[in-house]
Design an enzyme around this catalytic site. Sequence first.
Site, PDB file in Angstrom:
ATOM      1  N   ASP A  50      50.724  46.011  -0.605  1.00 14.77           N
ATOM      2  CA  ASP A  50      51.659  45.202  -1.405  1.00 14.77           C
ATOM      3  C   ASP A  50      51.195  44.754  -2.797  1.00 14.77           C
ATOM      4  O   ASP A  50      51.755  45.136  -3.827  1.00 14.77           O
ATOM      5  CB  ASP A  50      52.160  43.984  -0.599  1.00 14.77           C
ATOM      6  CG  ASP A  50      51.062  43.216   0.152  1.00 14.77           C
ATOM      7  OD1 ASP A  50      49.875  43.498  -0.080  1.00 14.77           O
ATOM      8  OD2 ASP A  50      51.402  42.319   0.948  1.00 14.77           O
ATOM      9  N   GLU A 106      40.862  37.466  -0.284  1.00 20.64           N
ATOM     10  CA  GLU A 106      41.441  36.138  -0.012  1.00 20.64           C
ATOM     11  C   GLU A 106      40.831  35.069  -0.908  1.00 20.64           C
ATOM     12  O   GLU A 106      41.520  34.159  -1.377  1.00 20.64           O
ATOM     13  CB  GLU A 106      41.243  35.757   1.469  1.00 20.64           C
ATOM     14  CG  GLU A 106      41.964  36.670   2.449  1.00 20.64           C
ATOM     15  CD  GLU A 106      43.486  36.515   2.434  1.00 20.64           C
ATOM     16  OE1 GLU A 106      43.992  35.609   1.751  1.00 20.64           O
ATOM     17  OE2 GLU A 106      44.158  37.327   3.107  1.00 20.64           O
ATOM     18  N   GLU A 149      57.451  35.318   1.094  1.00 17.25           N
ATOM     19  CA  GLU A 149      57.973  36.424   0.276  1.00 17.25           C
ATOM     20  C   GLU A 149      59.500  36.496   0.185  1.00 17.25           C
ATOM     21  O   GLU A 149      60.047  36.837  -0.869  1.00 17.25           O
ATOM     22  CB  GLU A 149      57.418  37.765   0.782  1.00 17.25           C
ATOM     23  CG  GLU A 149      55.929  37.985   0.527  1.00 17.25           C
ATOM     24  CD  GLU A 149      54.997  37.253   1.490  1.00 17.25           C
ATOM     25  OE1 GLU A 149      55.501  36.619   2.433  1.00 17.25           O
ATOM     26  OE2 GLU A 149      53.764  37.306   1.287  1.00 17.25           O
ATOM     27  N   THR A 202      49.409  36.534  -6.833  1.00 13.04           N
ATOM     28  CA  THR A 202      50.061  36.844  -5.553  1.00 13.04           C
ATOM     29  C   THR A 202      50.015  35.675  -4.571  1.00 13.04           C
ATOM     30  O   THR A 202      50.621  35.726  -3.520  1.00 13.04           O
ATOM     31  CB  THR A 202      49.467  38.134  -4.940  1.00 13.04           C
ATOM     32  OG1 THR A 202      50.328  38.582  -3.895  1.00 13.04           O
ATOM     33  CG2 THR A 202      48.057  37.919  -4.414  1.00 13.04           C
ATOM     34  N   ARG A 220      43.303  33.070  -3.516  1.00 10.39           N
ATOM     35  CA  ARG A 220      43.536  31.651  -3.214  1.00 10.39           C
ATOM     36  C   ARG A 220      42.641  30.749  -4.076  1.00 10.39           C
ATOM     37  O   ARG A 220      43.115  29.806  -4.698  1.00 10.39           O
ATOM     38  CB  ARG A 220      43.277  31.361  -1.727  1.00 10.39           C
ATOM     39  CG  ARG A 220      44.171  32.174  -0.817  1.00 10.39           C
ATOM     40  CD  ARG A 220      44.085  31.717   0.624  1.00 10.39           C
ATOM     41  NE  ARG A 220      44.564  32.761   1.516  1.00 10.39           N
ATOM     42  CZ  ARG A 220      45.203  32.558   2.656  1.00 10.39           C
ATOM     43  NH1 ARG A 220      45.444  31.339   3.081  1.00 10.39           N
ATOM     44  NH2 ARG A 220      45.601  33.561   3.412  1.00 10.39           N
TER      45      ARG A 220
HETATM   46  C1  DMJ Z   1      49.487  35.346   0.650  1.00 12.38           C
HETATM   47  O1  DMJ Z   1      48.151  35.064   0.850  1.00 12.38           O
HETATM   48  C2  DMJ Z   1      49.710  36.257  -0.524  1.00 12.38           C
HETATM   49  O2  DMJ Z   1      51.045  36.187  -0.915  1.00 12.38           O
HETATM   50  C3  DMJ Z   1      49.347  37.690  -0.215  1.00 12.38           C
HETATM   51  O3  DMJ Z   1      49.628  38.555  -1.273  1.00 12.38           O
HETATM   52  C4  DMJ Z   1      50.100  38.148   1.014  1.00 12.38           C
HETATM   53  N1  DMJ Z   1      49.970  37.251   2.117  1.00 12.38           N
HETATM   54  C5  DMJ Z   1      50.083  35.833   1.923  1.00 12.38           C
HETATM   55  C6  DMJ Z   1      51.457  35.258   2.132  1.00 12.38           C
HETATM   56  O4  DMJ Z   1      52.254  35.862   3.031  1.00 12.38           O
END
Ligand code: DMJ
Length: 455
Positions: A244, A117, A360, A444, A121
């Site tokens: 994912d 995370e 998503e 992501t 982020r």
């Molecule tokens: C985000 O923190 C990122 O997209 C991660 O890859 C998956 N979960 C959340 C959003 O749903």
Amino acid sequence: MPIFRKIILTAALLSGISLSVSAQPFTNSQKREQAEKIKEACRYAWKGYLQYARGFDALQPISKTGHNWYATSFLMTPLDSYDTFVLMGLKPEAETAKEIVLSKMNFDVDQEIQLFEINIRLLGGLLSGYELSGDPRFLNLAKDLGRRLLPAFNSPTGMPYRYVNLKTGQTRDAQSNPAEIGTYLLEFGKLTQYTGDTVYYRVAKKAAFEIFKRRSDLDLVGTIIDVNTGEWKNTECQIGARIDSYFEYLFKAWLLFGDEECYQAWIIHNKSIKKYLFQEVPSGAYFTRVDMKSGKETHSNYGALDAFYAGILTLSGDVETARKIQKGNFYMWKKFNLEPEEFNFRTDSVLYPQYPLRPENIESCFYLYRQTKDPEYLRMGQRMINDILEKCKTDAGYAEMKDVTKLELSDSMESFFIAETLKYAYLLFSPESKLDLNKVVFNTEAHPLQRKISD
Ligand code: DMJ
């Protein structure tokens, strides 16, 4: 010809897909109006954060309080939001977010953090912040953070532990998963570019390929693995939570850095995902869950996180499959008027009813619209973002839905709401000149990373 367009055009020609529109086009003024509405929502969410949670990681929009993930704040919301404000042209908001981050961010703390995370982020946000603003303070923070994350990779296999202490380098939790092991290629690759130190990309790539080399004979991976022994602890393969972005980063490491080995690994996985996980039922197409060794279905769960894969397929040029998946994605949304975290696509029933403002589904609409110009994706995106703005609004911002079947809210506005959900929705309705997909790759967490170093 830029590589992105080249892939898209070649794939479209090969598959004989018509790029012509199949529904009434949106007018430019309708698009502008929708983009403005999203921008306004973004201002509103940020205003709530500033008023009730300034300096905290996140806003709790029902109790109107701030929330920190750890004992100390890492300013998740301002950092995650900064590039969204820049892309939307929200200058005062961008300035305030930048000021909060640059005046307060401090990684020299005796604090254990979750590597994944913090990487997507914070490190992602600092790198895109630097590339968009040119302010070297963003880059210095990114370098400092990157260095503090490195000890996490000191495991017998090279796959990282889930937690690392930013000051002591102490690590914890060997039971990890492909997403938390393989989602560093983009951010660490950028650090290698900016520091000249190859260690970053090397550890990130080794970690991802330690997963890849443990794939089954069917070229699938499982959900949980022990990073000390390299043994799979859960052999269910799926494309959602805990796996994912491992797939996403193999593909995007090629897009961002031209890494052919990553691309080949993605091609191998993608072929098997399509062979063993792809399922068509009357409501649309979905990816199911199977055992990585037998390929047999384990659970027919599909959910909000899985929806991203239509975007990756689009980027890779496989619009035909992406369109089918997006039909399922939108069905899942419409059925519940906000998507549930997971539903059973065979029995059409909800399994986990919460909706934490995830991006998503809209993200996939964005990529599909950019590629096809089919207004169907504008309509889908419009329906989704308007549902969110209407149903999740509170006095102080936007809140997660605890249960989409009962429309009960809960006290959380995750930083990815501004970082991703509002960003992708805004870009869907904005002119392409706002963001050129030939020039950037989104991490992501939707932080745009430039395909070439600009200085
Ligand atoms: C985000 O923190 C990122 O997209 C991660 O890859 C998956 N979960 C959340 C959003 O749903």
